[in-house]
Design a protein around this motif. Sequence first.
Motif, mmCIF file in Angstrom:
data_model
loop_
_atom_site.group_PDB
_atom_site.id
_atom_site.type_symbol
_atom_site.label_atom_id
_atom_site.label_comp_id
_atom_site.label_asym_id
_atom_site.label_seq_id
_atom_site.Cartn_x
_atom_site.Cartn_y
_atom_site.Cartn_z
ATOM 1 N N ARG A 70 0.861 -1.192 0.000
ATOM 2 C CA ARG A 70 0.000 0.000 0.000
ATOM 3 C C ARG A 70 0.894 1.238 0.000
ATOM 4 N NH1 ARG A 70 -0.572 -1.674 5.331
ATOM 5 N NH2 ARG A 70 0.481 -0.221 6.723
ATOM 6 N N HIS A 71 0.417 2.268 -0.621
ATOM 7 C CA HIS A 71 1.228 3.475 -0.714
ATOM 8 C C HIS A 71 0.359 4.663 -1.089
ATOM 9 C CE1 HIS A 71 0.969 2.179 -4.927
ATOM 10 N NE2 HIS A 71 1.158 3.459 -5.240
ATOM 11 N N TYR A 72 0.955 5.807 -1.016
ATOM 12 C CA TYR A 72 0.369 7.027 -1.556
ATOM 13 C C TYR A 72 1.437 7.651 -2.444
ATOM 14 C CZ TYR A 72 2.879 8.983 2.401
ATOM 15 O OH TYR A 72 3.845 9.315 3.306
ATOM 16 N N CYS A 73 1.023 8.592 -3.275
ATOM 17 C CA CYS A 73 1.926 9.130 -4.290
ATOM 18 C C CYS A 73 2.030 10.648 -4.173
ATOM 19 C CB CYS A 73 1.395 8.740 -5.679
ATOM 20 S SG CYS A 73 2.355 9.411 -7.048
ATOM 21 N N PHE A 74 3.264 11.136 -4.194
ATOM 22 C CA PHE A 74 3.523 12.567 -4.295
ATOM 23 C C PHE A 74 3.909 12.867 -5.739
ATOM 24 C CE2 PHE A 74 4.730 12.278 0.318
ATOM 25 C CZ PHE A 74 3.761 13.140 0.786
ATOM 26 N N PHE A 106 9.449 6.402 -8.990
ATOM 27 C CA PHE A 106 10.199 5.474 -8.160
ATOM 28 C C PHE A 106 9.479 5.414 -6.823
ATOM 29 C CE2 PHE A 106 12.454 9.572 -7.680
ATOM 30 C CZ PHE A 106 12.357 9.772 -6.312
ATOM 31 N N PHE A 107 9.931 4.525 -5.960
ATOM 32 C CA PHE A 107 9.325 4.349 -4.648
ATOM 33 C C PHE A 107 10.389 4.511 -3.577
ATOM 34 C CE2 PHE A 107 6.739 2.086 -7.678
ATOM 35 C CZ PHE A 107 5.437 2.357 -7.278
ATOM 36 N N LEU A 108 9.948 4.682 -2.356
ATOM 37 C CA LEU A 108 10.830 4.724 -1.198
ATOM 38 C C LEU A 108 10.016 4.306 0.021
ATOM 39 C CD1 LEU A 108 10.201 7.641 0.604
ATOM 40 C CD2 LEU A 108 10.957 8.493 -1.598
ATOM 41 N N GLY A 113 8.510 2.737 7.583
ATOM 42 C CA GLY A 113 8.291 1.629 6.663
ATOM 43 C C GLY A 113 7.180 1.838 5.659
ATOM 44 N N ASN A 114 6.500 2.981 5.702
ATOM 45 C CA ASN A 114 5.416 3.254 4.753
ATOM 46 C C ASN A 114 5.985 3.452 3.354
ATOM 47 O OD1 ASN A 114 3.028 3.580 6.646
ATOM 48 N ND2 ASN A 114 4.518 5.003 7.527
ATOM 49 N N ARG A 115 5.357 2.829 2.384
ATOM 50 C CA ARG A 115 5.784 2.920 0.992
ATOM 51 C C ARG A 115 5.227 4.210 0.373
ATOM 52 N NH1 ARG A 115 3.864 -0.645 -3.909
ATOM 53 N NH2 ARG A 115 5.700 -0.596 -5.221
ATOM 54 N N ILE A 116 6.081 4.945 -0.331
ATOM 55 C CA ILE A 116 5.694 6.198 -0.965
ATOM 56 C C ILE A 116 6.130 6.148 -2.425
ATOM 57 C CG2 ILE A 116 5.999 8.706 -0.965
ATOM 58 C CD1 ILE A 116 6.792 8.456 2.014
ATOM 59 N N GLU A 117 5.239 6.543 -3.298
ATOM 60 C CA GLU A 117 5.556 6.665 -4.715
ATOM 61 C C GLU A 117 5.833 8.143 -4.999
ATOM 62 O OE1 GLU A 117 3.266 6.175 -9.026
ATOM 63 O OE2 GLU A 117 2.496 5.103 -7.279
ATOM 64 N N ILE A 118 6.872 8.403 -5.766
ATOM 65 C CA ILE A 118 7.190 9.754 -6.220
ATOM 66 C C ILE A 118 7.098 9.715 -7.743
ATOM 67 C CG2 ILE A 118 8.876 11.627 -6.240
ATOM 68 C CD1 ILE A 118 8.010 10.932 -3.396
ATOM 69 N N ALA A 119 6.262 10.580 -8.335
ATOM 70 C CA ALA A 119 6.018 10.501 -9.774
ATOM 71 C C ALA A 119 6.049 11.870 -10.436
ATOM 72 C CB ALA A 119 4.659 9.844 -10.031
#
Length: 144
Positions: A70-74, A106-108, A113-119
């Motif tokens: 699960r993640h959210y995206c910036f 990409f992700f980080l 430990g929360n997954r974050i997408e950067i797009a």
Amino acid sequence: MKLDAVHHIQVTYPLEVEDAMLFFYSKVLGLTEIPRPEVIKNDSGAWYKLGDIELHISTEKNANNQASRRHYCFQVNNLNAFEEHLKRHGVEIIPDQRPLPGYVRFFLRDPGGNRIEIAEFVKNTFEQLQTEELLLEKHSVTLS
């Protein structure tokens, strides 16, 4: 009845990484912290605002964030520059394993430990040219 917007997203972290979480969201990502309601202002965590959306971070016992996709995206306007900024802060970049048309990403993982997408959203040149050609053809037929 309908949904109008996303008001906030909440992410959690184990208490032992609280200082790293607060530093990451306020200093590394540069989010603006906002006041929390009086009833919870002394609780762990923080609230941040970006545009019209709030991001709430708080502690959770036994958080198992590293195991989740699960993640959210910036969204950013320069993915390469933002990646370099993150690397200067020692953030591990997780390459995109499944590229999608229309954006690069990409992700980080944050310190909790929360997954974050950067797009960065980009126009697909081939698709763009094809669409423009179709519009021109349609327009020239109409004018003839």
